[in-house]
Design a protein around this motif. Structure first.
Motif, PDB file in Angstrom:
ATOM      1  N   GLY A 159      55.389  37.841  51.388  1.00 45.95           N
ATOM      2  CA  GLY A 159      54.105  37.945  52.326  1.00 45.95           C
ATOM      3  C   GLY A 159      53.295  37.427  50.836  1.00 45.95           C
ATOM      4  O   GLY A 159      53.236  37.148  49.847  1.00 45.95           O
ATOM      5  N   GLN A 160      51.707  37.710  51.194  1.00 44.85           N
ATOM      6  CA  GLN A 160      50.715  37.691  50.310  1.00 44.85           C
ATOM      7  C   GLN A 160      51.173  38.652  48.965  1.00 44.85           C
ATOM      8  O   GLN A 160      51.292  39.742  49.314  1.00 44.85           O
ATOM      9  N   SER A 161      51.165  38.017  47.828  1.00 45.89           N
ATOM     10  CA  SER A 161      51.684  38.835  46.657  1.00 45.89           C
ATOM     11  C   SER A 161      50.348  39.101  45.810  1.00 45.89           C
ATOM     12  O   SER A 161      50.271  39.802  44.683  1.00 45.89           O
ATOM     13  N   GLY A 162      49.241  38.390  45.923  1.00 46.73           N
ATOM     14  CA  GLY A 162      47.955  38.840  45.108  1.00 46.73           C
ATOM     15  C   GLY A 162      46.819  39.469  45.950  1.00 46.73           C
ATOM     16  O   GLY A 162      47.341  40.205  46.540  1.00 46.73           O
ATOM     17  N   PHE A 163      45.651  39.300  45.439  1.00 52.64           N
ATOM     18  CA  PHE A 163      44.589  40.291  45.880  1.00 52.64           C
ATOM     19  C   PHE A 163      44.299  39.671  47.438  1.00 52.64           C
ATOM     20  O   PHE A 163      44.655  38.590  48.041  1.00 52.64           O
ATOM     21  N   GLN A 164      43.659  40.506  47.988  1.00 50.45           N
ATOM     22  CA  GLN A 164      43.183  40.375  49.484  1.00 50.45           C
ATOM     23  C   GLN A 164      41.905  39.352  49.257  1.00 50.45           C
ATOM     24  O   GLN A 164      41.046  39.553  48.605  1.00 50.45           O
ATOM     25  N   PRO A 165      41.906  37.896  49.950  1.00 54.67           N
ATOM     26  CA  PRO A 165      40.873  37.232  49.812  1.00 54.67           C
ATOM     27  C   PRO A 165      39.739  37.689  50.453  1.00 54.67           C
ATOM     28  O   PRO A 165      39.846  38.412  51.554  1.00 54.67           O
TER      29      PRO A 165
END
Length: 203
Positions: A159-165
């Motif tokens: 899933g998302q692997s970066g910071f929370q938009p």
């Protein structure tokens, strides 16, 4: 259609690569990947940016202007996700810190196709905003609210692997000059420099 075309939604993607891959990544992203995405009906423009100050997360930001959010459900777009080019498949293995969000546009003026960009949470949520002088000089402004049904890229197994938009988005285009590259005037504002896209006529 160009970057001045009005849009109802914006797809925002944040990502990074290790510096050793920067040259290959930028060549692929500018000359193959973004132009390929712009062949999808309803994907009206694409802009690439590199963080210059105030960014704690990934260095790269890509924005796509959409006729509407349903463009991302179209067969043409889903085909590109399912059948990457050989270089796209390679870049999927080296990109990291990937986050993806779709925003419904609630206000827009001018064009974001300028040499710099400021990004912050929208002021209506009580977050810091750029100085009045920067807003007055801006050639473009876009405000958006994140859609709760945004899905991560299907090929990301975790899933998302970066910071929370951010839940809300305030984008302010900056004209060329010292203002486009100096450090943010207030906390909470990320500053980006625009990168080229093949065929956009700006570089």
């Amino acid at each position: 259609m160009g970057v001045d075309t009005p849009v109802a939604a914006v797809l925002a993607l944040w990502n990074d690569v290790d510096p050793i891959h920067d040259a290959d990544y930028n060549d692929w992203h500018a000359n193959e990947h973004v132009p390929e995405r712009l062949t999808v009906p309803g994907m009206l423009w694409g802009l690439r940016f590199l963080a210059t100050a105030g960014v704690a997360g990934p260095r790269y930001l890509t924005l796509y202007g959409l006729r509407d959010a349903q463009v991302l459900d179209s067969a043409a777009y889903q085909h590109l996700l399912a059948w990457p080019t050989p270089m796209s498949a390679r870049m999927r293995r080296v990109m990291h810190g990937i986050s993806r969000a779709v925003y419904d546009v609630v206000a827009t003026q001018g064009s974001l196709a300028a040499s710099g960009l400021l990004l912050s949470e929208d002021q209506d949520l009580g977050q810091p905003t750029p100085t009045p002088g920067e807003i007055d000089a801006a050639p473009g402004l876009l405000r958006g609210l994140r859609r709760p049904d945004t899905q991560p890229l299907p090929w990301l197994q975790t899933g998302q692997s970066g910071f929370q938009p951010p839940l809300s988005l305030r984008l302010i285009a900056l004209a060329a000059g010292p203002m486009a590259l100096k450090a943010p005037a207030v906390p909470g504002v990320s500053r980006y420099r625009r990168l080229p896209v093949s065929g956009d006529g700006q570089f």
